[in-house]
Write a protein that holds these residues in place. Structure first.
Motif, short mmCIF file in Angstrom:
data_model
loop_
_atom_site.label_atom_id
_atom_site.label_comp_id
_atom_site.label_asym_id
_atom_site.label_seq_id
_atom_site.Cartn_x
_atom_site.Cartn_y
_atom_site.Cartn_z
N LEU A 99 0.84 -1.21 0.00
CA LEU A 99 0.00 0.00 0.00
C LEU A 99 0.87 1.25 0.00
O LEU A 99 0.62 2.20 -0.75
CB LEU A 99 -0.90 0.00 1.24
N LEU A 100 1.91 1.23 0.85
CA LEU A 100 2.77 2.42 0.96
C LEU A 100 3.60 2.62 -0.31
O LEU A 100 3.84 3.76 -0.72
CB LEU A 100 3.67 2.32 2.20
N GLU A 101 4.05 1.52 -0.94
CA GLU A 101 4.81 1.67 -2.19
C GLU A 101 4.00 2.45 -3.21
O GLU A 101 4.47 3.42 -3.79
CB GLU A 101 5.16 0.28 -2.76
N ARG A 102 2.76 2.01 -3.42
CA ARG A 102 1.92 2.68 -4.42
C ARG A 102 1.59 4.11 -3.98
O ARG A 102 1.55 5.03 -4.80
CB ARG A 102 0.64 1.88 -4.65
N THR A 103 1.37 4.28 -2.68
CA THR A 103 1.02 5.62 -2.16
C THR A 103 2.19 6.59 -2.39
O THR A 103 1.97 7.74 -2.79
CB THR A 103 0.67 5.52 -0.65
N LEU A 104 3.41 6.13 -2.14
CA LEU A 104 4.57 7.00 -2.35
C LEU A 104 4.73 7.33 -3.84
O LEU A 104 5.10 8.45 -4.20
CB LEU A 104 5.86 6.33 -1.84
N ASP A 105 4.42 6.35 -4.72
CA ASP A 105 4.59 6.55 -6.16
C ASP A 105 3.52 7.45 -6.76
O ASP A 105 3.73 8.03 -7.83
CB ASP A 105 4.59 5.20 -6.89
N GLU A 106 2.37 7.55 -6.11
CA GLU A 106 1.28 8.38 -6.66
C GLU A 106 1.08 9.62 -5.79
O GLU A 106 1.51 10.71 -6.15
CB GLU A 106 0.00 7.54 -6.76
N PHE A 107 0.51 9.43 -4.63
CA PHE A 107 0.24 10.56 -3.72
C PHE A 107 1.53 11.28 -3.34
O PHE A 107 1.58 12.52 -3.28
CB PHE A 107 -0.47 10.02 -2.48
#
Lengths: 270, 111
Positions: A99-107
């Protein structure tokens, strides 16, 4: 109209009471009788003469454990820097790091984020989350099954928080002990994945009870697994009616916009 | 318990007392404190402390939650699911039961 207040019947502070007879001396010559003198006498360890004085003090001292004091300090530090700290807790393998990987890459591309990530051993998660635009610190706890406020204070000092608006704290995967350790976060996020049972909230209520937000993760595979989303949501609502619920998939991106909106709103309050 | 005895020592000092004869703790049912474990710790630590010989009393504060729909508080009983007895609604708004502190101390003075 204004009736005079009846005189107090309790002895003034400092009055000596004979624990054997209940007789009061000193500030007043009034003798005590009835349940009050019995109560006081019972509370006293009488001196050889039987005469002692007692002072009962309503102190109302909250017993903050050391962790709570440090957590309050962290909270003030985070708020003073204008950043929102989130404590992410779940069973091992519920999808916190993904979840955090994708969050860092987008948000995280538009809003500066940082991560403190806890595990018993290895810096695997710290490496997975490492991004040029987001400082990450790995905390290895050794034998300890949770992060505590002192670990967070030390780890937060180890990274550059300048410009950071959202600090993610990825807790050690554990649904029990992290519930008791306030880290000074603004929001506690509990993840429940569709690879777990729908009744997890009923089995581990304290951690869900303490949640501001519950993320139902891996919803893309719910049907394959026969996971009943509505049952899980109903169980979360029973234990944690205060919590917001967002259903997400870090793989397909379902629900991620709602999660980012939540983060944006939290950062705006910090 | 150690932090409680530290606080009691400080409070006694502030009142010029060298002993404490009664300690009243106030503990909510949601505070996560097991009374037996607490008494066990007290019996282990108290004899060598300012609380030697003191009576330990524990006031239990029952959990109470607030029902927004009915605008009233209700006793939450055991467990972690708080259902309003009037409307059956669920509440996460806990109003009592998390207390953990020293309510009252009694100091004896030598005559």
């Amino acid at each position: 109209m204004n009736n005079p207040t009846p005189p107090p019947t309790l002895p003034e502070p400092g009055v000596r009471i004979n624990a054997l007879t209940g007789a009061a001396t000193g500030g007043s010559s009034r003798a005590l009788s009835g349940p009050l003198s019995a109560e006081i006498a019972a509370a006293l360890t009488a001196s050889p003469s039987g005469e002692v004085s007692v002072r009962a003090v309503d102190v109302n001292i909250p017993l903050l454990e050391k962790n709570d004091i440090l957590a309050e300090r962290n909270r003030g530090y985070f708020l003073g820097r204008g950043l929102a700290a989130l404590n992410l807790v779940s069973s091992p393998g519920a999808g916190k790091t993904t979840l955090l990987e994708r969050t860092l890459d987008e948000f995280g591309l538009r809003t500066k984020c940082a991560v403190l990530v806890g595990d018993l051993e290895t810096d695997n998660d710290g490496q997975r989350l490492s991004r040029p635009h987001a400082p990450v610190a790995q905390i290895t706890t050794g034998h300890v099954c949770h992060l505590d406020a002192g670990m967070i204070a030390r780890a937060a000092q180890s990274i550059n928080l300048d410009g950071v608006r959202v600090l993610f704290i990825e807790n050690v995967g554990n649904l029990v002990c992290p519930a008791s350790f306030d880290l000074g976060e603004q929001a506690r996020v509990v993840l429940l994945s569709t690879t777990e049972g729908e009744d997890k909230p009923l089995k581990y209520p304290p951690i869900f009870k303490s949640a501001h937000l519950v993320l139902l993760t891996k919803v893309d595979v719910a049907d394959v697994l026969g996971f009943k989303r509505d049952v899980a949501v109903a169980n979360i609502r029973r234990v944690a009616p205060q919590a917001r619920i967002i259903q997400v998939s870090s793989r397909t991106g379902e629900g991620m916009t709602e999660w980012y909106d939540y983060l944006r709103a939290l950062a705006a309050q910090a | 318990m150690e932090s409680a005895l530290d606080a009691i020592r400080r409070e006694a000092g502030a009142h010029g007392a060298t002993r404490v004869s009664r300690i009243v703790l106030r503990i909510g049912t949601l505070a996560g404190v097991d009374e037996d474990a607490l008494r066990f710790a007290y019996e282990a630590l108290a004899p060598s402390s300012i609380a030697a010989g003191a009576v330990l009393e524990i006031e239990t504060v029952p959990a109470r939650a607030h029902c927004a729909a009915c605008a009233r508080d209700f006793g939450a009983g055991r467990g972690f699911i708080f259902t309003c007895p009037a409307c059956g609604g669920l509440s996460g708004d806990i109003r009592a039961g998390r207390e953990l502190g020293i309510a009252r101390l009694e100091f004896p003075d030598s005559p």
